[in-house]
Design a protein around this motif. Structure first.
Motif, PDB file in Angstrom:
ATOM      1  N   CYS A   1       0.832  -1.202   0.000  1.00  0.00           N
ATOM      2  CA  CYS A   1       0.000   0.000   0.000  1.00  0.00           C
ATOM      3  C   CYS A   1       0.867   1.254   0.000  1.00  0.00           C
ATOM      4  CB  CYS A   1      -0.917  -0.002   1.228  1.00  0.00           C
ATOM      5  SG  CYS A   1      -2.265  -1.207   1.170  1.00  0.00           S
ATOM      6  N   GLY A   2       1.965   1.220   0.756  1.00  0.00           N
ATOM      7  CA  GLY A   2       2.855   2.365   0.793  1.00  0.00           C
ATOM      8  C   GLY A   2       3.563   2.625  -0.519  1.00  0.00           C
ATOM      9  N   LEU A   3       3.653   1.590  -1.356  1.00  0.00           N
ATOM     10  CA  LEU A   3       4.326   1.728  -2.649  1.00  0.00           C
ATOM     11  C   LEU A   3       3.340   1.813  -3.816  1.00  0.00           C
ATOM     12  CD1 LEU A   3       7.159  -0.928  -2.128  1.00  0.00           C
ATOM     13  CD2 LEU A   3       7.304   1.556  -1.801  1.00  0.00           C
ATOM     14  N   ALA A   4       2.043   1.861  -3.533  1.00  0.00           N
ATOM     15  CA  ALA A   4       1.016   1.843  -4.584  1.00  0.00           C
ATOM     16  C   ALA A   4       1.222   3.000  -5.563  1.00  0.00           C
ATOM     17  CB  ALA A   4      -0.371   1.918  -3.956  1.00  0.00           C
ATOM     18  N   TRP A   5       0.974   2.726  -6.838  1.00  0.00           N
ATOM     19  CA  TRP A   5       1.227   3.709  -7.895  1.00  0.00           C
ATOM     20  C   TRP A   5      -0.056   4.205  -8.573  1.00  0.00           C
ATOM     21  CZ3 TRP A   5       2.425  -1.415  -7.714  1.00  0.00           C
ATOM     22  CH2 TRP A   5       1.701  -2.263  -8.562  1.00  0.00           C
ATOM     23  N   SER A   6      -1.191   3.580  -8.271  1.00  0.00           N
ATOM     24  CA  SER A   6      -2.457   3.994  -8.879  1.00  0.00           C
ATOM     25  C   SER A   6      -3.596   3.591  -7.950  1.00  0.00           C
ATOM     26  CB  SER A   6      -2.654   3.339 -10.247  1.00  0.00           C
ATOM     27  OG  SER A   6      -2.782   1.923 -10.105  1.00  0.00           O
TER      28      SER A   6
ATOM     29  N   TRP B   1      -0.498  13.449  11.608  1.00  0.00           N
ATOM     30  CA  TRP B   1       0.883  13.869  11.853  1.00  0.00           C
ATOM     31  C   TRP B   1       1.835  13.275  10.817  1.00  0.00           C
ATOM     32  CZ3 TRP B   1       5.237  10.948  13.475  1.00  0.00           C
ATOM     33  CH2 TRP B   1       6.356  11.720  13.792  1.00  0.00           C
ATOM     34  N   LEU B   2       1.670  11.982  10.499  1.00  0.00           N
ATOM     35  CA  LEU B   2       2.540  11.354   9.504  1.00  0.00           C
ATOM     36  C   LEU B   2       2.353  11.985   8.128  1.00  0.00           C
ATOM     37  CD1 LEU B   2       2.131   7.581  10.522  1.00  0.00           C
ATOM     38  CD2 LEU B   2       4.202   8.964  10.730  1.00  0.00           C
ATOM     39  N   THR B   3       1.106  12.290   7.782  1.00  0.00           N
ATOM     40  CA  THR B   3       0.832  12.876   6.463  1.00  0.00           C
ATOM     41  C   THR B   3       1.417  14.277   6.353  1.00  0.00           C
ATOM     42  OG1 THR B   3      -1.215  11.584   6.298  1.00  0.00           O
ATOM     43  CG2 THR B   3      -0.986  13.480   4.833  1.00  0.00           C
ATOM     44  N   GLU B   4       1.261  15.084   7.405  1.00  0.00           N
ATOM     45  CA  GLU B   4       1.750  16.463   7.369  1.00  0.00           C
ATOM     46  C   GLU B   4       3.271  16.533   7.498  1.00  0.00           C
ATOM     47  OE1 GLU B   4      -0.167  18.973  10.159  1.00  0.00           O
ATOM     48  OE2 GLU B   4      -2.164  18.706   9.306  1.00  0.00           O
ATOM     49  N   SER B   5       3.851  15.661   8.330  1.00  0.00           N
ATOM     50  CA  SER B   5       5.290  15.727   8.594  1.00  0.00           C
ATOM     51  C   SER B   5       6.118  14.997   7.542  1.00  0.00           C
ATOM     52  CB  SER B   5       5.595  15.150   9.983  1.00  0.00           C
ATOM     53  OG  SER B   5       4.894  15.841  10.988  1.00  0.00           O
ATOM     54  N   TYR B   6       5.570  13.935   6.978  1.00  0.00           N
ATOM     55  CA  TYR B   6       6.333  13.136   6.027  1.00  0.00           C
ATOM     56  C   TYR B   6       5.565  12.993   4.713  1.00  0.00           C
ATOM     57  CZ  TYR B   6       8.975  12.040  10.241  1.00  0.00           C
ATOM     58  OH  TYR B   6       9.709  12.136  11.393  1.00  0.00           O
ATOM     59  N   ASN B   7       4.755  11.945   4.618  1.00  0.00           N
ATOM     60  CA  ASN B   7       4.030  11.668   3.389  1.00  0.00           C
ATOM     61  C   ASN B   7       2.914  10.690   3.723  1.00  0.00           C
ATOM     62  OD1 ASN B   7       3.564   9.962   0.784  1.00  0.00           O
ATOM     63  ND2 ASN B   7       4.653  11.789   0.064  1.00  0.00           N
TER      64      ASN B   7
ATOM     65  N   ARG C   1       2.244   8.006   2.454  1.00  0.00           N
ATOM     66  CA  ARG C   1       2.684   6.607   2.363  1.00  0.00           C
ATOM     67  C   ARG C   1       3.145   6.070   3.723  1.00  0.00           C
ATOM     68  NH1 ARG C   1       2.973   5.236  -3.014  1.00  0.00           N
ATOM     69  NH2 ARG C   1       2.932   6.996  -4.464  1.00  0.00           N
ATOM     70  N   TRP C   2       3.585   6.959   4.614  1.00  0.00           N
ATOM     71  CA  TRP C   2       4.036   6.520   5.928  1.00  0.00           C
ATOM     72  C   TRP C   2       2.878   6.060   6.809  1.00  0.00           C
ATOM     73  CZ3 TRP C   2       8.689   5.231   7.546  1.00  0.00           C
ATOM     74  CH2 TRP C   2       9.782   5.626   6.771  1.00  0.00           C
TER      75      TRP C   2
END
Length: 505
Positions: free
Chosen positions: A103-108, A167-173, A175-176
């Motif tokens: 899921c973290g590597l999903a491309w579409s 927090w993960l979305t705002e601080s990193y991405n 995918r985290w």
């Protein structure tokens, strides 16, 4: 109560080595799985652009996971018998971590939906098996403490999920949100590989017809609940199709298991009064827990203007209240009638919801924190005694099937609760807006006093007035939902008297 009403105590389990380490490993896996039911919600807007999805289609990231998990959960008992409980748990952890990485590597969007579907399949057995293991490895006198630990993970996970995800979305991405499962899953897998004891396998035939019927029923029900708000519920033929499939599936499943020699789920389980009543109770708890969690974040964001991180900080004390309550009640459940604890918990939960009916757009964070702590304490008082009493008298051979049903009914209750309060909120906001707007008239002397410019048609003043009406209409809609949940909570109190107090070991 007479002694005849007490259930006979079950024999104490043999001493298990490394019980504490086993519990830690099991709960790491459980929290990892439970977090994923809510952690991805706040990341959906960020996923939309990266995956080339629209606002309508991105919700399949959530729907695919929920539907797959719901369909596979009832199979937990059969899979545990055929593969072994330890082996199934290890397979579930490995599969869940692997699909989290995917899921973290999903491309579409199609790839993400496919990976989330598989994540739901592998994660379905983790929660019911964790409850089964904790009941298996702990003696009867420590069942309350074991259920307190298990309940803390189950109920605190959804609370901290949106905060951690934001927090993960705002601080990193975004995918985290999925990649964070890798280290947690690796620790859980290592602990289970080393310490989790093996259990004997059982030869058990597979009732394909029974499974097919309940899979169709549950899958269609989840699709109905998840898709209803997007397609205007029963104004859509799609929803009617799901409703007919679900009702037909449930009906045929009940008829089938009552008339076959080796059913998918043994009807004898439901003859246990505590377990049957416990299923009704956990359904109500599911409605209250996640329905309120679904309402508060958007309310704090839209009406009070809180950012994601602040919303999480304001709601965090709810989880603290739950953990404190569960740690205390885990010891009390051996000394106090569990039914009284359940009633006290429901009363505290109703009290917190009553306080929420007094929320206003002008309030500060104190009422939110205070009501959240009280609700957390109340839900903890309900969850631990309920989880203990529901399995106190059921035969051990039914335990894996029973825990899977317990988790399934809680999740269905959550889905139904969220759908009901969301539907009511949307419709009540529309009704409230219409009624409030009717008072915005040049003939209303109060309008002349508060905003003469609006009466004279100033666009800026009219815009401000419309914003105020929208805010008040929304707040009234939220308050109406809190009233509904309070009534549901109070209506559940008489069910506590149906529970049968287990004998003291």
């Amino acid at each position: 109560m007479s002694a005849a009403a007490f259930a006979q105590p079950a024999p104490s389990v043999p001493e298990v080595k490394h019980r504490g380490l086993i519990t830690v490993a099991i709960m790491l896996a459980t929290i990892m799985q439970v977090l994923d039911t809510t952690i991805a919600n706040v990341a959906l807007p960020s996923m939309t652009g990266d995956l080339g999805a629209s606002q309508d289609t991105i919700t399949w990231v959530l729907t695919s996971y929920i539907v797959a998990s719901a369909i596979v959960t009832p199979m937990t008992g059969w899979l545990a018998d055929r593969l072994g409980k330890r082996e199934l748990f290890l397979i579930s952890i490995v599969g869940f971590v692997a699909t989290s990485l995917a899921c973290g590597l999903a491309w579409s969007l199609p790839s993400m939906v496919a990976f989330r579907l598989m994540q739901g399949v592998f994660g379905a057995a983790i929660v019911p098996l964790s409850q089964t293991f904790l009941l298996d490895i702990n003696p009867r006198e420590k069942a309350g403490q074991a259920m307190a630990i298990w309940g803390a993970g189950i109920m605190v996970g959804p609370i901290i999920g949106p905060t951690l995800g934001g927090w993960l979305t705002e601080s990193y991405n975004w995918r985290w949100v999925f990649l964070v499962n890798l280290p947690v899953g690796a620790l859980a897998l290592a602990g289970c590989l080393i310490y989790l004891p093996r259990a004997p396998r059982k030869q058990r035939s597979f009732d394909l017809t029974g499974f097919a019927m309940i899979a169709i029923a549950i899958g269609a029900l989840q699709l109905l609940l998840d898709r209803g708000g997007e397609v205007d519920w029963f104004a859509s033929g799609e929803i009617w199709t799901y409703a007919v499939l679900s009702a037909t599936g449930f009906w045929m499943f009940v008829v089938h298991i009552l008339n076959t020699d080796k059913p998918f789920l043994e009807p004898a389980m439901f003859r246990d009064r505590n377990f049957a009543t416990g299923l009704v109770f956990i359904f109500v708890v599911g409605i209250i827990l996640l329905a309120s969690l679904a309402l508060l974040p958007p309310m704090l964001s839209r009406i009070l203007g809180y950012p994601v991180i602040t919303t999480g900080m304001v709601m965090a004390p709810r989880g603290v209240g739950t953990m404190i309550s569960m740690l205390i009640v885990g010891r009390l459940v051996r000394k106090v009638d569990p039914r009284m604890l359940v009633i006290a918990g429901l009363l505290l939960t109703a009290l917190s919801l009553y306080e929420m009916t007094g929320f206003t757009p002008q309030m500060d964070s104190i009422p939110i924190i205070r009501s959240g702590v009280v609700q957390g304490l109340g839900l903890g008082l309900v969850f631990v005694p309920l989880s203990t009493v529901a399995f106190a008298t059921i035969e051990p051979r039914f335990r894996a099937d029973a825990t899977s049903l317990f988790s399934l009914v809680r999740n269905i209750g959550s889905s139904i609760g969220i759908s009901i309060v969301t539907l009511m909120l949307t419709r009540n906001i529309q009704i409230n807006h219409t009624e409030l707007s009717a008072a915005i008239s040049p003939y209303n002397p109060l309008l002349w006093q508060t905003s003469p410019a609006a009466v004279l048609g100033d666009p800026a003043a009219l815009s401000r007035m419309d914003q105020m009406v929208n805010m008040q209409a929304s707040m009234i809609g939220y308050v109406d939902d809190f009233w509904l949940m309070m009534c549901v909570t109070l209506a559940a109190i008489p069910l506590a008297l149906v529970l049968k107090r287990p004998a003291t070991p």
